[in-house]
Design a protein around this motif. Structure first.
Motif, mmCIF file in Angstrom:
data_model
loop_
_atom_site.group_PDB
_atom_site.id
_atom_site.type_symbol
_atom_site.label_atom_id
_atom_site.label_comp_id
_atom_site.label_asym_id
_atom_site.label_seq_id
_atom_site.Cartn_x
_atom_site.Cartn_y
_atom_site.Cartn_z
ATOM 1 N N GLU A 122 -7.827 35.454 3.850
ATOM 2 C CA GLU A 122 -6.880 36.498 4.256
ATOM 3 C C GLU A 122 -6.936 37.743 3.374
ATOM 4 N N THR B 223 -10.873 40.099 3.101
ATOM 5 C CA THR B 223 -11.534 40.565 4.321
ATOM 6 C C THR B 223 -12.266 41.874 4.021
ATOM 7 N N ASP C 42 -11.633 44.993 8.531
ATOM 8 C CA ASP C 42 -10.211 44.806 8.262
ATOM 9 C C ASP C 42 -9.389 45.535 9.324
ATOM 10 N N GLU D 265 -6.141 44.798 12.587
ATOM 11 C CA GLU D 265 -5.053 43.909 13.019
ATOM 12 C C GLU D 265 -5.538 42.770 13.931
ATOM 13 N N LYS E 214 -7.162 40.262 11.682
ATOM 14 C CA LYS E 214 -6.153 39.608 10.841
ATOM 15 C C LYS E 214 -5.388 38.546 11.645
#
Length: 173
Positions: free
Chosen positions: A98, A101, A106, A108, A111
């Motif tokens: 997490e 990255t 990187d 959303e 993620k």
């Protein structure tokens, strides 16, 4: 369940100065019905996305991704060593996936996929280390992990594909 071995007692009978010895050995083997084999894993149905050449350089340098990829390759061989390791090693990998990255990917959507992957890693670890988990529960957890890892790879591929597109906007004409 573990294999159980039962051995009957050695019985000696005495009568009229004749000694009769009878030995009986009984073996009861109970197979481990929760053990996952390579064949079981090969029957799991999911879509596996490979790494696009554009994403390969970025993913090769991402250690946490490679660690999880390696663990998944071990699972395909019915080796759950990664999930039975020390808590610190496992938790460090989860944190690293997490927090480390690469900047190039990187975003959303990535993620979100990584968060799902983390959840599935924890779920499989619990199933593998829990003696009461059934074989079906373990296989479902494995399939979910395979899918989530594949979706992380797909999302990364999409990011590189989107960036490679030269979209001409009407305003620029």
């Amino acid at each position: 369940m573990k294999k159980i071995l039962i051995i009957a007692l050695l019985v000696t009978l005495s009568s009229c100065k004749k000694e009769v010895t009878t030995a009986t050995e009984t073996t009861l083997v109970i197979s481990d019905s929760t053990k996952i084999t390579k064949e079981d894993i090969s029957k799991i149905n999911y879509i596996e996305y490979g790494i696009d050449n554009k994403a390969k350089v970025t993913l090769d340098s991402w250690q946490a991704y490679n660690t999880i990829s390696s663990a998944i390759d071990q699972i395909k061989q019915a080796d759950f060593t990664f999930f039975k390791t020390d808590d610190a090693i496992f938790n460090t990998t989860l944190t690293d996936i997490e927090t480390t990255t690469p900047e190039a990917i990187d975003s959303e959507p990535i993620k979100a996929r990584i968060l799902i992957l983390r959840t599935k890693l924890l779920k499989l670890r619990e199933s593998v280390n829990l003696n009461t988990a059934s074989k079906t529960e373990k296989l479902i957890a494995i399939r979910e992990l395979f899918q989530s890892f594949s979706y992380v790879t797909l999302q990364i591929n999409k990011k590189f594909e989107k960036e490679a597109q030269n979209i001409i906007k009407l305003d620029s004409l």
